[in-house]
Design an enzyme around this catalytic site. Structure first.
Site, PDB file in Angstrom:
ATOM      1  N   GLY A 209      60.356  60.040  22.714  1.00  9.83           N
ATOM      2  CA  GLY A 209      60.604  60.004  23.856  1.00  9.83           C
ATOM      3  C   GLY A 209      62.361  60.708  24.250  1.00  9.83           C
ATOM      4  O   GLY A 209      62.350  61.708  24.018  1.00  9.83           O
ATOM      5  N   SER A 210      62.938  60.160  25.463  1.00 13.21           N
ATOM      6  CA  SER A 210      64.312  60.860  25.284  1.00 13.21           C
ATOM      7  C   SER A 210      65.063  61.044  24.833  1.00 13.21           C
ATOM      8  O   SER A 210      65.852  61.859  25.024  1.00 13.21           O
ATOM      9  CB  SER A 210      64.662  59.457  26.575  1.00 13.21           C
ATOM     10  OG  SER A 210      63.777  59.816  28.017  1.00 13.21           O
ATOM     11  N   THR A 211      65.133  60.505  23.405  1.00 17.92           N
ATOM     12  CA  THR A 211      66.441  60.448  22.380  1.00 17.92           C
ATOM     13  C   THR A 211      65.705  62.353  21.832  1.00 17.92           C
ATOM     14  O   THR A 211      66.673  62.258  21.216  1.00 17.92           O
ATOM     15  CB  THR A 211      65.919  59.781  21.571  1.00 17.92           C
ATOM     16  OG1 THR A 211      64.581  59.936  20.712  1.00 17.92           O
ATOM     17  CG2 THR A 211      66.198  58.359  21.983  1.00 17.92           C
ATOM     18  N   ILE A 212      64.994  62.967  22.555  1.00 15.19           N
ATOM     19  CA  ILE A 212      65.040  63.861  21.335  1.00 15.19           C
ATOM     20  C   ILE A 212      65.632  65.145  22.429  1.00 15.19           C
ATOM     21  O   ILE A 212      66.676  66.094  22.248  1.00 15.19           O
ATOM     22  CB  ILE A 212      63.457  64.388  22.079  1.00 15.19           C
ATOM     23  CG1 ILE A 212      63.473  66.009  20.330  1.00 15.19           C
ATOM     24  CG2 ILE A 212      63.054  64.871  23.074  1.00 15.19           C
ATOM     25  CD1 ILE A 212      63.326  65.482  19.311  1.00 15.19           C
ATOM     26  N   LYS A 213      66.077  64.597  23.681  1.00 14.66           N
ATOM     27  CA  LYS A 213      66.960  65.379  25.035  1.00 14.66           C
ATOM     28  C   LYS A 213      67.890  66.409  24.238  1.00 14.66           C
ATOM     29  O   LYS A 213      68.131  67.280  24.376  1.00 14.66           O
ATOM     30  CB  LYS A 213      66.874  65.027  25.999  1.00 14.66           C
ATOM     31  CG  LYS A 213      65.652  64.778  26.868  1.00 14.66           C
ATOM     32  CD  LYS A 213      66.214  63.477  28.137  1.00 14.66           C
ATOM     33  CE  LYS A 213      64.365  62.874  28.984  1.00 14.66           C
ATOM     34  NZ  LYS A 213      64.811  62.472  30.235  1.00 14.66           N
TER      35      LYS A 213
END
Lengths: 625, 380
Positions: free
Chosen positions: A325-329
């Protein structure tokens, strides 16, 4: 004899045969004569030597299994130890009425059909004077009850043997693994000499990975036996060399804090000291009690565990593969900076949706009305999707794959236990191989926000977060930090270094770290709920879709079954400028990362960074009570 | 040499010819019968000790010996001419059954050897131990001897087929015995020495290929033979323990039932393949050499019968059967004393059980038949 005969000459043939038969007779005499000569050598010439050997043959070698090495947490709290276990043993030769004895024993101790079955199988194989175990682990109460009635049971006795015990129970099940009885498959792999007399072997986790160190070296005892083979006395003894003891990098208190912080939820927490790679806590919930497996789990209990829908036997922290999810951003942002596609202050307008130049599909932002003008800091702090859709498309899947691989995504972390799985870092080549299809541009778009094919394990995510914390230095994560020879002080283990992530300009790290600080400490940060910490936290929330929504569908948590709700994720490290801990949290079906996963990470970081303060408070409360 | 043997066995020959007694009319041969009885008797005595003084084991063995002697007497009644007619059929049946074992056989100890016939389990390789020398003798019976190249090649093929099938089971010990039985018939027929040398070279060249096809346990046996100390607690244990048992027996042994090695269970397979070690421990050199002398007597008597037989078929059959018996005696005692690798062959007539006992006794029956069905008009 070489003369050619055209008419069958019976006399010549009889003579030929007689010659051959004579040769055969000579050969027979020589062959048996050779054996006779050998016998003279053995029985006359070497008789003295073999006589001595024969006398010495009254001596039997009895293997002495080494005590297994102990395991401690980083503070020296024992987490795997050898406790005396009461074994109920029967000597068949000394029992006149075996069936009656078994029936009367069943009234005093708990006897399952499985125990009796195993006993009979062993009794059939062993000589009658040998003690055969009926129960491997009596409870204290059973042992006491038997002691009272012992005089009624000739040939039955209790012996005390060390047995593996995990005092922390389920709390460390997914770290330590367990030992269990050696089975046929193990026998293939184990050294038959070293394991002579050993009954248990590490099956999973630390117990398995460090089996050679923990096992130790077998000892031997020379026992004189009488004509019946009964042991009379010990002549010589080579004591076994106990296994080495291990000190985990895990802090049992922190482990408990992490476990408690997850509460009843399924999920995983991994905390790493980014400076050393030491894994401080590794929780996979739910867990199971490893003590159940040591002496053979009973089939019903095992079935219940194996079929539990919450899958307690599954090691989520090491083997669970989740969309990040957004933790890859933050990692995508670093890639954008490194390839100079974005700057710290360049902006992009977010209308609430994104479209590829070709195609009809609208990729929606989580915020329906959009974030408006968005720079890097805002994109991470408020987790703007459109910013990263755009960035991902400009990077392209090849560069995304190459850059994320440098953080170890998709490859596992090389943790010092065998069962760690690798996540999935997709690429064109992977898709061609696995799906037989080319890579589609739309797939790059959603990779930008950690959806699609991209999968990470909590362990990988924690290790990558630690790499952010150290601004690129990578340490190989490990669960064991020190080892000790028996009777010697522990010496720290050295792990091979890992290739660091080097950026062209180090200030690119700071740009991303500052943005991550804004996630927690910024006014609109998605994890501002945990901002009241007495130290600076750099973090990133994430929400991973368990299933995809159609373009025009609304996500309504109320109408969804719990198992289909989004996973909540959070990665963080602290203190932001000199990190001492990096954490990755996944709460399955938890919903929002900021609301559910971030508080879990906060509790873990508090417990680690404010240890001394907490200890003082604890002492104060304890004194008051 | 010929004269010497005639002198040794002469008196009973003349006796039998002059007065066809009860034994001769029953087609039995007194020297063979006496030798076999002596070996079997000694065997039972040793077995009682080796089996831990359990009478029921001895009783079971006694029943087997009874069956064996019965089969021997029955075989002795079959005239050699009938055997000659049956030879190709027996051989064909044997090959078919061996092929059947390969496909539907029952696996015992990791090797396919048995054919389940419902009531009894049957080892086709046992049949082949007799059928192969019979068929080689049948094949060479009318040939000019020594055989020419075509005959030798045909005989070699007849030997190679069953030996390969048995080796693939895999049962190297039996393959060795069967191959030897066929080879002996060929050798006694006067196989030329240069052919023999050629066969030896072919065998030497084939050894590495054989090694390739061997199972791990078979390789371990060969390696352990070369260096028994290699694995003193594993494969080398048998040989070391049996050498200790035999060596500690000395000249006269420790006395019946007093062998410490055997009774302390240090000696593995002490009632079966390694029973010779019990004999050596309890009866010493006296006992072991006595048994070897009895075996030699039986082999020489068999060769003598062969030499006196009246046609090629009978000669070759009798000679091959006698030498096959020698292979058992030599390979087993050689193995137990550490001269040869550990090959699972029983000590003939002494080892407990052993499906080969019946085959062996049938072979002695054939020998007796050859000797007692001679036409008396033949000049000797």
């Amino acid at each position: 004899m070489a003369r050619r005969v055209h008419i069958k000459d019976h006399h010549a043939e009889a003579r030929l045969f007689a010659r051959r038969a004579g040769l055969a007779a000579l050969a027979a005499t020589l062959a048996l004569g050779a054996v006779a000569a050998r016998l003279v050598q053995l029985q006359v010439l070497d008789h003295e030597r073999y006589s001595t050997l024969s006398r010495e043959n009254r001596v039997r070698l009895v293997p002495l299994p080494p005590p297994r090495g102990l395991i401690f947490d980083r503070n020296g709290v024992p987490v795997a130890e050898n406790r005396p276990a009461y074994r109920l043993e029967l000597v068949p030769e000394e029992i006149t009425d075996l069936e009656g004895t078994l029936a009367r024993l069943a009234r005093i101790v708990d006897l399952r059909p499985l125990d009796i079955e195993r006993f009979r199988a062993l009794a059939a194989r062993k000589p009658p004077f040998e003690a055969i175990p009926l129960r491997l682990r009596l409870s204290e109460a059973e042992a006491a009850r038997f002691a009272v009635h012992r005089h009624e049971f000739p040939g039955v006795d209790i012996t005390v043997r060390p047995a593996r015990r995990y005092p922390a129970g389920p709390l460390l099940a997914h770290v330590l693994g367990y030992v269990a009885r050696i089975d046929a498959d193990d026998l293939e792999a184990l050294d038959p000499v070293q394991y002579r007399g050993t009954s248990h072997v590490g099956k999973l986790g630390i117990e398995r990975a460090y089996e050679p160190a923990l096992h130790g070296q077998v000892g031997m005892q020379q026992v004189e036996v009488n004509a019946q083979g009964r042991a009379l006395r010990v002549l010589e003894r080579t004591p076994p060399r106990p296994g080495r003891s291990l000190w985990l990098s895990i802090d049992l208190r922190l482990q408990r804090v992490a476990q408690d912080a997850l509460g009843e939820a399924n999920g995983a927490v991994v905390a790493i000291d980014p400076r050393t790679g030491e894994v401080l806590a590794l929780v996979s919930a739910p867990a199971y009690d490893p003590n159940l497996f040591v002496d053979g789990i009973d089939p019903d209990t095992y079935r219940a565990l194996a079929h539990d829908p919450d899958r307690p036997l599954f090691n989520r922290a090491l083997r669970g593969r989740y969309p990040p999810g957004s933790t890859i951003k933050p990692f995508m942002a670093l890639a954008g900076l490194e390839y100079e596609l974005i700057g710290p202050h360049t902006t992009r307008y977010c209308p609430g949706w994104f479209m590829l130049p070709i195609g009809e599909r609208r990729y929606r932002d989580w915020k329906r009305d959009g974030h408006g003008v968005t720079d890097l800091r805002k994109a991470i702090a408020e987790s703007c999707d459109v910013y990263f859709y755009d960035l991902a498309v400009r990077l392209g899947i090849d560069r995304i794959h190459g850059f994320l691989a440098r953080f170890g995504f998709g490859a596992g972390t090389g943790l010092d236990v065998a069962e760690e799985a690798a996540g999935l870092l997709p690429s064109r080549a992977w898709k061609r191989r696995a799906r037989g299809q080319p890579w589609f541009p739309g797939e790059t778009v959603i990779t930008g926000i950690g959806q699609g094919y991209l999968l990470v394990t909590p362990m990988e995510l924690a290790a990558a977060t630690a790499t952010l914390a150290t601004r690129g230095r990578r340490q190989r994560p490990h669960l064991v930090r020190a080892m000790a020879e028996p009777g010697a002080p522990p010496h720290p283990l050295a792990f091979a270094p890992v290739e660091p992530v080097r950026l062209a300009r180090p200030d690119r790290w700071e740009a991303v770290v500052h943005a991550m600080e804004a996630v927690v400490h910024g006014r609109h940060g998605t994890a501002r709920g945990i901002a009241d910490a007495p130290y600076r936290i750099a973090g990133k929330t994430g929400t991973a879709q368990v299933f995809g929504l159609a373009e025009d569908q609304e996500y309504d948590p109320q109408t969804l079954a719990e198992r289909l709700r989004d996973h909540a994720l959070f990665i963080a490290f602290a203190p932001a400028d000199a990190p001492r801990i990096a954490v990755a949290v996944i709460v399955e079906n938890g919903g929002s990362g900021g609301a559910v996963a971030a508080p879990v990470a906060r509790k873990v970081m508090d417990a680690w960074l404010l240890r001394d303060r907490a200890a003082q408070e604890e002492a104060g409360r304890g004194g008051g009570a | 040499m010929n004269g010497g043997r005639a002198g040794l066995l002469g008196p009973d020959e003349t006796l039998a010819r002059r007065r066809p007694g009860l034994l001769a009319r029953a087609h039995l041969d007194l020297p063979l019968l006496a030798g076999l009885t002596a070996v079997a008797g000694l065997g039972l005595v040793v077995l009682y000790s080796a089996a831990g003084e359990r009478m029921e084991v001895v009783a079971r063995q006694l029943v087997r010996l009874g069956i064996g002697f019965g089969v021997m007497v029955a075989a002795a009644q079959v005239p050699p001419a009938a055997l000659r007619r049956w030879a190709p059929w027996l051989y064909g049946l044997g090959v078919v059954l061996l092929a059947a074992v390969m496909t539907v056989g029952e696996t015992g100890k990791g090797a396919q050897r048995w054919l389940d016939l419902g009531l009894v389990r049957f080892q086709p390789s046992e049949l082949m131990k007799l059928a192969l020398p019979l068929v080689v003798a049948w094949h060479l019976a009318d040939a000019h001897l020594p055989p020419d190249a075509r005959r030798v090649l045909a005989a070699a093929a007849a030997i190679a087929v069953p030996v390969t099938l048995i080796a693939l089971q895999p049962d190297l010990g039996t393959a060795l015995v069967v191959g030897a039985a066929g080879f002996f018939a060929l050798f006694l027929a006067g196989l030329r020495w240069r052919w023999l040398a050629g066969l030896g070279l072919a065998a030497a060249a084939g050894a590495p290929a054989l090694w390739h096809f061997m199972h791990d346990y078979q390789r371990a046996r060969v390696l352990t033979f070369l260096d028994p100390e290699r694995d003193p607690l594993g494969a080398g244990y048998h040989i070391i323990q049996s050498k200790i048992a035999i060596g500690s027996g000395g000249l006269f042994g420790k006395g019946w039932l007093h062998g410490t090695q055997a009774h302390l269970e240090f000696l593995p397979e002490r009632a079966t393949d390694f029973i010779f070690a019990v004999l050596g421990e309890e009866f010493g050199l006296t006992g072991t050499v006595t048994l070897l002398a009895l075996y030699l007597f039986l082999v020489l008597r068999g060769l003598h019968i062969a030499a006196r037989a009246q046609d090629t078929f009978a000669r070759l059959t009798a000679g091959a059967v006698s030498l096959t018996f020698l292979v058992y005696a030599f390979v087993n005692t050689g193995m137990v004393t550490g001269l040869l690798p550990v090959v699972g062959l029983p000590l003939p007539l002494v080892s407990y059980g052993g499906t080969s006992l019946v085959t062996m006794m049938a072979g002695f029956g054939i020998l007796m038949s050859v000797h007692t069905h001679r036409k008396l008009l033949s000049p000797s």
